[in-house]
Design an enzyme around this catalytic site. Sequence first.
Site, short mmCIF file in Angstrom:
data_model
loop_
_atom_site.label_atom_id
_atom_site.label_comp_id
_atom_site.label_asym_id
_atom_site.label_seq_id
_atom_site.Cartn_x
_atom_site.Cartn_y
_atom_site.Cartn_z
N ARG A 149 -61.96 60.00 36.18
CA ARG A 149 -61.42 60.93 35.21
C ARG A 149 -62.76 61.46 34.80
NH1 ARG A 149 -62.38 58.37 29.77
NH2 ARG A 149 -61.41 60.63 28.51
N HIS B 70 -63.85 66.31 25.39
CA HIS B 70 -64.97 64.41 25.53
C HIS B 70 -66.02 65.56 25.06
CE1 HIS B 70 -65.53 60.56 26.62
NE2 HIS B 70 -67.03 60.90 26.21
N GLU C 218 -60.88 59.79 22.45
CA GLU C 218 -61.35 58.99 21.03
C GLU C 218 -61.81 59.83 19.77
OE1 GLU C 218 -65.48 56.94 22.45
OE2 GLU C 218 -64.35 56.31 24.18
N ASN D 271 -59.95 52.67 25.20
CA ASN D 271 -61.80 52.69 25.63
C ASN D 271 -62.18 51.22 24.95
OD1 ASN D 271 -61.25 54.84 27.22
ND2 ASN D 271 -63.05 55.95 25.88
N TYR E 9 -64.40 48.38 23.97
CA TYR E 9 -66.50 47.96 23.95
C TYR E 9 -66.29 46.80 23.58
CZ TYR E 9 -67.07 51.79 26.73
OH TYR E 9 -66.75 53.53 28.02
N GLU F 155 -61.53 53.72 29.82
CA GLU F 155 -63.01 53.25 29.87
C GLU F 155 -62.96 51.60 29.29
OE1 GLU F 155 -65.68 55.16 27.43
OE2 GLU F 155 -64.91 57.40 27.48
#
Length: 446
Positions: free
Chosen positions: A76, A120, A165, A293, A295, A352
């Site tokens: 990616r 991005h 994001e 994504n 985290y 991610e």
Amino acid sequence: MAEHFPAGFLWGVATAAYQVEGAAREDGRGLSIWDVFAHTPGKVTHGDTGDIACDQYHRLEADLDLLVELGIPAYRFSVAWPRIMPAGHGAVNQRGLDYYSRLVDGLLARNITPMLTLYHWDLPQALQEVGGWTNRATAGYFADYATVVYRALGDRVPFWITLNEPWCSAFVGHLEGRHAPGWQDEAAALAATHHLLLAHGQGVQALRAAGAAEGVGITLNLAWNVPTSDDPADVAAAQRLDGNQNRLFLDPLFHARYPADMLAHYAPVSDFGFVQAGDLATIAAPLDFLGINYYEKHVVQADPTDPTRGALVLPPTGPLTSVGNGSDPDGLRELLVRVSQDYTPIPLYVTESGAAFYDYVNPTDRVTDTERIAYLDVHFRAAHQALAQGVDLRGYFVWSYLDNFEWAMGYAQRYGLVFIEFGTQRRIPKQSALWYRQVIQRNALE
Ligand code: IFM
């Protein structure tokens, strides 16, 4: 007992243009908001910039060969809008398209599946000068840019992610001011949210019109927010954080509406007058997949002194990553299940997931990042549990392939499976990269 993943599960690694490419002034590339932000004193740790980054622009073949050596099936990457349209709209820079064409051909020649992100975070600076994401016109320019890139690469790239994001672009960039363009204006963050979502919707229309019958999606960074107690004030605070980071994006994309509690919460700063007739239908156009994504889990306490959301995220407990995150794989499972149950049955990809640690090259020239292996292992297990709970999860991309420019934290934080010695640009696969190769080969966890 080994935990097997479904046949065809797509394992990959992820990067983004400004974080790895370098060559910031070459071959006709225009300036992006990150060039300007990073070159502004005090914005990035140590004054680091993405001018050189991992120099992937010049080391493309070697970086692609290393993907093969590490047994990575999918890559990616993102396209830098200012390489393609240096002024943000209008003239197209063929040398920019040529670079990504070489990248895609290089991946396909090595039997690696490309997954392309159109945006991005590197907005052309020329568009910032006329308001950036607070300007509705930026959405239309994004759609034009999407058309240009699709016409050049659509025959070879199976996965198209419009935005990465958008919460970060809107809120970290326009409210917290930690990211480009560095604003601290809540009303601007809300306008940016809407125009990013509109750009996504108009971008989807452009991709479909250019021939993308499948493979179109968006990537959201979702956080799992849990109240620290069952005190109604803490519960409401967790709801507000969930509303801001998750539902403010999921609801328009999948239910064609902004969440009522968020409209009420933000009423003192914005009447959402930027939403025009038809926008929500555009934003909610059907997608082929959703990228998530993950985290962080947030344990949330009510905090009346917090001016924006009245909420405090408590410090995580347990072992921390070097950016201070905990390791909360349950949050990943919960989010995957929630999204597939409450929002959409389309295939999901973890686009991610990863962690930064204080990696170093030891005297035997190795990087023994056992913490990263432990982190990835438990998160892969959480993904496996989500599959067992019926989630249509199709793949998992580790952030990141290489140590790279970690935005406001510059090169001080290392997320890579591959260590970069930035002075020499030497690549040293970490122990986690070798471990990941085995996971991929077995398509299973031991
Ligand atoms: O480096 C970033 C990436 O660009 C977007 N998602 C989070 C990563 C780690 O902070």
